[in-house]
Design an enzyme around this catalytic site. Structure first.
Site, PDB file in Angstrom:
ATOM      1  CG  ASP A 187      -1.838   1.165   1.322  1.00 56.92           C
ATOM      2  OD1 ASP A 187      -2.687   1.280   0.419  1.00 56.92           O
ATOM      3  OD2 ASP A 187      -1.715   1.973   2.259  1.00 56.92           O
ATOM      4  CD  GLU A 214      -2.405   2.438  -3.484  1.00 57.16           C
ATOM      5  OE1 GLU A 214      -3.259   3.307  -3.730  1.00 57.16           O
ATOM      6  OE2 GLU A 214      -1.773   2.406  -2.421  1.00 57.16           O
TER       7      GLU A 214
END
Length: 739
Positions: free
Chosen positions: A408, A461
């Site tokens: 993330d 990401e």
């Protein structure tokens, strides 16, 4: 029995020196084992015990019982005429009740020289074996070893149920320059609650959860729990074959799940009975779990982690989570999980200023404070912090058989000026804005995971155009950096552009045609995943079907056409739960997907079930069609037939497998059916047949499309030697394969 002896030197007083007493009482003794326990001294063996609140302490071994002197404030001592320290026990009296126990201060350190060397170097790839709590047998006695990294602490003690949360009598020893504190506590076992009481440099104390805890209490409770895994894995076949084919050359369609709200109220074990069956029926190859590591606030969806080594206790124990992963594997479904190494929350019982000074976070307050989320950024330049995170990535893959980590917020890690104004950040040593420490960390993490865990994929990401996210770490690019070493990267550009196009009324789409074609300009610059994730269906962004223009029929038709276009586009697919059946409302973690839309008693149930039927058929056809995944990262696997038919709102392209076998995808994103629409095709395919049509009546469409087989005509078109004429359904995508 150790022999008694006549002392040759004058006997010494066994009582503790005042300075040692004061440090033990204050919680600032760095090596309590040198003064507590049994130690040879002139005159025999001196026994010293620190048991606050005890009325009496007796040393017991063989047939000897020797009561120690009460020196006050919980200290007891005695000198026995022995030649060596026996394997003794303690008989402790509290308020008239006697309790026989082992003395923690008679045991040798449980960490060996290799562990300490690797800890000091920041290279302990199995850090969870060395730090935290671990049940083991030491010198023939079973108990729990506690170890914690706190280099700035003046002292560390263990508090838990076993000492009634009064840590005074359980000081830990410092293991040299590593900054690690350790204590073996006999008799403490599985299920015991504990925390570390840390005396900070200013003399104040703080009670902290174990950063390496492998199990925690259910939030909002915050204690760590001693854990012993008893799960017996049943996924040997999956694990043996998951590395058979490189991920970027394999089918890879992902169902993203927020476990606490997928079916609210279900535990890991209950989910294990429902989730594999549901995902397997839909044909997805993988699930991606939004963060499962422990976090205090459910509304963060797991993205603000306090227990990096512990699955959230909200849904069960670590073994329960292993059971869920095991069942998914046995159903042939891979398990990806979101991993959050960018930042952590400021909760005073967790990592923030853990030992009284910045430790896991950067020492510079401007570098430490995350400007968007009110959290703290990790100090990626500190070797022990990198070790904590690299080992954590390995831990999930090895201990829980996780098949992939979706990392993330990579962009927030890579740039020193991320969400910061001028004057709020300092350039790197070369004058640039790249966070060189974060780059080195990500490279080390990826290299370590790929070396240790065959078949595991890491997914970034990363929302910028950083060069070489999925390039190997040893290959330098034009920027001079080696690749970050990820296996895949979320294609945020494709997601934003394609959703923007689809949100336009069809009459306006001709002015935005490039939003659907631009992705092919850079499609092979990285290994991509096409993500329609939770982020796109919350906070006022509307659900996927609600982004589409037109009436309810047109919205569903647009959605079906979009999904079929997405599944045919180069790159892997990811779809968030609820979008597979055209949920109209945004997702909320409070109640999860609107499953009632699929209740046969609901009047419009068939309209939602039709979209789900399409998703199932997309996955089935996708997995059976190597042209859609075998050359995902090879430009030779894609050819435009027509990419400039803006006036028609039509897109047509070929995908090819490793042998050159084609699939033809045609999307008509106009509400008009187009009859006798001519498309150029290769002349070496004698006939084509429809293999998928998003406009079929059973999906909720108008049932317009190709009937039977279509044979090419020798009329050149679109730069091709032959052409076919098709009826293109309205707001629909069709796939054709050689007949």
């Amino acid at each position: 029995m150790p022999r008694a002896r006549t002392p040759e030197l004058p006997a010494v007083s066994p009582a503790l020196e005042p300075a040692d007493r004061e440090r033990l009482l204050a919680g600032t003794h760095h090596d309590p084992h040198t003064v507590l326990g049994g130690h040879p001294v002139p005159g025999g063996v001196a026994f010293r015990v620190f048991r606050p609140y005890a009325e009496a302490v007796t040393v017991v071994f063989d047939d000897v019982r020797a009561e120690l002197n009460d020196d006050g404030e919980g200290f007891f001592s005695g000198l026995l005429p022995l030649t060596e320290v026996p394997a003794y026990r303690l008989l402790v009296s509290y308020d008239g009740t006697e309790h026989e126990t082992e003395d923690p201060y008679r045991f040798l350190p449980t960490l060996g020289e290799l562990d300490l060397h690797l800890l000091g170097e920041g290279r302990h790839e199995e850090l969870w074996q060395a730090l935290g709590s671990r049940v083991l047998t030491q010198q023939g006695v079973t108990g729990t070893r506690f170890a914690v990294w706190a280099p700035n602490a003046l002292g560390v003690r263990v508090a838990g149920g076993f000492d009634f949360w009064d840590a005074t009598g359980f000081p830990m020893r410092s293991l040299g320059s590593t900054g690690v504190w350790e204590l073996f506590v006999p008799g403490v076992g599985e299920g015991e609650l504990y925390k570390f009481e840390i005396t900070r440099p200013d003399g104040s104390r703080t009670l902290r959860a174990d950063p390496m805890a492998r199990r925690t209490e259910v939030p909002p409770a915050t204690s760590s729990i001693v854990d012993v895994s008893r799960h017996e894995w049943g996924d040997a076949e999956w694990m043996a074959h998951r590395a058979d084919r490189p991920v970027h050359e394999a089918p890879f369609s992902v169902y993203e799940v927020h476990l606490p709200s997928w079916r609210p109220g279900l535990t890991y074990r209950q989910l294990a009975e429902q989730l594999p069956a549901y995902v397997g029926d839909l044909g997805f190859t993988h699930v991606e779990l939004m963060p499962v590591a422990e976090h205090p606030f459910g509304g963060s969806w797991g993205y603000q982690v306090t227990g990096f080594y512990a699955p959230t206790a909200r849904l069960g124990t670590p073994d329960d989570f292993k059971y869920l992963v095991d069942k998914l594997h046995q159903a042939g479904i891979g398990v990806l999980m979101d991993w959050v190494p960018a930042h952590f929350p400021r909760d005073e019982w967790a990592l923030a200023e853990f030992d009284g000074r910045p430790l896991y976070e950067h020492g510079d307050p401007l570098r430490a404070a995350h400007p968007d989320w009110g959290t703290l950024e990790f100090d990626f330049g500190r070797r022990e912090v990198r070790n904590f995170l690299v080992a954590n990535a390995v831990y999930w893959c090895e201990e829980f058989h996780i098949d992939g980590l979706r990392v993330d917020a990579v962009a927030s890690m890579l740039y020193l000026d991320y969400s910061r104004e001028a004057g709020q950040w300092t350039p790197n040593e070369f004058g640039g804005r790249e966070n060189l420490d974060a780059v080195a960390f990500l490279q080390e993490m990826n290299a370590t995971v790929y070396r240790r865990c065959p078949g595991v994929v890491t997914i970034a990401e990363e929302s910028t155009a950083w060069d070489g996210v999925t390039r190997p770490t040893h290959h330098k690019g034009p920027s001079g950096f080696g690749g970050l070493g990820f296996g895949l990267k979320w294609n945020m550009g494709w997601m934003h552009d394609s959703l923007a196009y689809m949100s336009h009324e069809p009459v306006h789409r001709k002015y935005h045609h490039h939003e659907m074609t631009f992705s092919m300009v850079y499609a092979y610059s990285e290994n991509y995943v096409l993500p329609i994730s939770h982020d796109e269906v919350v906070h006022g962004k509307r659900s996927l079907v609600s982004k589409m223009p037109g009436d309810w029929w047109q919205q569903r038709a647009n959605l079906r056409a979009y999904l079929a276009f997405m599944w045919a586009h180069p790159g892997k697919q990811l779809l968030f739960m609820g979008q597979e059946f055209a949920q109209g409302a945004e997702w909320s973690e409070a109640h999860g997907p609107d499953w009632w839309l699929l209740d046969p008693a609901y009047g419009a149930e068939s309209e939602h079930r039709g979209v789900r039927e399409l998703v199932r058929d997309l996955n089935t056809a996708y997995r059976a069609t190597p042209a859609l995944w075998e050359r995902d990262t090879d430009p030779a696997g894609f050819e435009w037939i027509v990419g400039d038919a803006a006036e028609d709102n039509v897109f047509a392209f070929l995908r090819r497998d490793a042998e050159g076998g084609p699939l033809l995808c045609v999307a008509n994103l106009s509400p008009l059916a187009r009859h006798d629409y001519r498309l150029g095709v290769p002349d070496d395919i004698p006939a084509w047949h429809e293999t998928l049509n998003s406009d079929l009546a059973r999906y909720g469409g108008s049932d317009v499309g190709v009937e039977g087989t279509v044979k090419p005509e020798p009329q050149p078109w679109h730069g091709r030697p032959a052409s076919i004429r098709l009826t293109l359904p309205p707001l629909a995508t069709v796939w054709l394969r050689p007949a």
